[in-house]
Design an enzyme around this catalytic site. Structure first.
Site, short mmCIF file in Angstrom:
data_model
loop_
_atom_site.label_atom_id
_atom_site.label_comp_id
_atom_site.label_asym_id
_atom_site.label_seq_id
_atom_site.Cartn_x
_atom_site.Cartn_y
_atom_site.Cartn_z
N HIS A 92 0.84 -1.20 0.00
CA HIS A 92 0.00 0.00 0.00
C HIS A 92 0.88 1.25 0.00
O HIS A 92 2.00 1.25 0.52
CB HIS A 92 -0.92 -0.01 1.22
CG HIS A 92 -1.99 1.03 1.17
ND1 HIS A 92 -1.78 2.32 1.58
CD2 HIS A 92 -3.28 0.97 0.76
CE1 HIS A 92 -2.89 3.02 1.42
NE2 HIS A 92 -3.82 2.23 0.92
N GLU A 110 -3.70 2.13 -7.37
CA GLU A 110 -4.11 3.25 -6.53
C GLU A 110 -3.18 4.44 -6.81
O GLU A 110 -2.10 4.53 -6.23
CB GLU A 110 -4.08 2.88 -5.04
CG GLU A 110 -2.85 2.11 -4.57
CD GLU A 110 -2.66 2.20 -3.07
OE1 GLU A 110 -3.63 2.45 -2.35
OE2 GLU A 110 -1.51 2.06 -2.62
#
Length: 241
Positions: free
Chosen positions: A96, A165
């Site tokens: 992430h 993302e």
């Protein structure tokens, strides 16, 4: 046909009591969800047991927010697949943008986490994405290509989720245009070389843009941050039209 995976990343939110209250409200809202999609929530480690002990657990799966590449050892603050599997965890978020940014996590470390997750029986959700500066310099494709090639080396694409993302869209309210996101997801699929790999989009996903996002041909799901903290909001996302 690829199954849609709608995942919520709670980050550092929700106590066990709050998670229990959330599930009580959320689960009735997704009981009639289409069979072609899967709902996943990544709670804080402390709240994972709240999910695994829940009587209606069949309606969604659990993900961890990270995972280590060893089953045990002197790795303070890390958590192993063996520990997570005891609590019914099926997925693990890897790479992430926040660990990349705040803890300088490298593509090599991300690759080790992803490979070990798969070998341990978990499905990694590997995140890739460019910064605003990289995007403005026209480097998005180069950055994504490097992250995919290095971060996914020796992984099994049949047991893998990749989440695109764009870092500039996370928590900012700015959303990548659906068509632009779809182009990057298509690139990722080509780089991996496996048509059935599941590719998500993440970055300010909300009830008011989920339908357009999920209408894109190469977007198979979403990785949701803030909007997953409200049960009604996340249920609307999970029940996209």
């Amino acid at each position: 046909m690829r199954k849609s995976v709608i995942a919520g990343n709670w980050k550092m939110h929700m106590t066990c009591a709050e998670a229990k209250s959330y599930l009580k409200e959320f689960i009735p809202l997704i009981k009639d969800i289409n069979e072609d999609r899967k709902v996943v929530i990544a709670p804080p480690f402390t709240a994972i047991s709240t999910f695994s002990n829940h009587s209606d657990f069949d309606y969604l799966d659990i993900s961890s927010q990270n995972i280590h590449w060893e089953d045990q050892g002197a790795f303070t603050a890390e958590i192993s697949p063996k520990m997570l599997l005891e609590h019914g965890v099926s997925y693990a978020i890897v790479g992430h943008s926040e660990p990349r940014k705040y803890f300088s996590e490298s593509d090599e470390q991300i690759n080790k986490r992803a490979v070990f997750a798969q070998s341990s029986g978990l499905t990694p959700i590997v995140c890739v994405g460019e910064t605003l500066e990289q995007r403005e310099r026209g480097e998005a494709v180069r950055v994504i290509t490097r992250q995919v090639e290095q971060g996914l080396e020796n992984t099994d694409p049949s047991n893998l989720i990749v989440a695109y993302e764009p870092i500039w869209a996370i928590g900012t309210g700015k959303t990548c245009q659906a068509e632009d996101a779809n182009k990057i997801c298509s690139l990722i699929r080509k780089l991996i070389g496996f048509d059935d790999v599941i590719i998500q989009y993440g970055g300010s996903v909300k009830p008011n843009n989920i339908d357009e996002i999920m209408s894109m041909s190469d977007i198979d799901g979403v990785l949701v941050g803030g909007a997953s903290l409200d049960p009604n909001s996340f249920a609307r996302i999970a029940n996209y039209q």
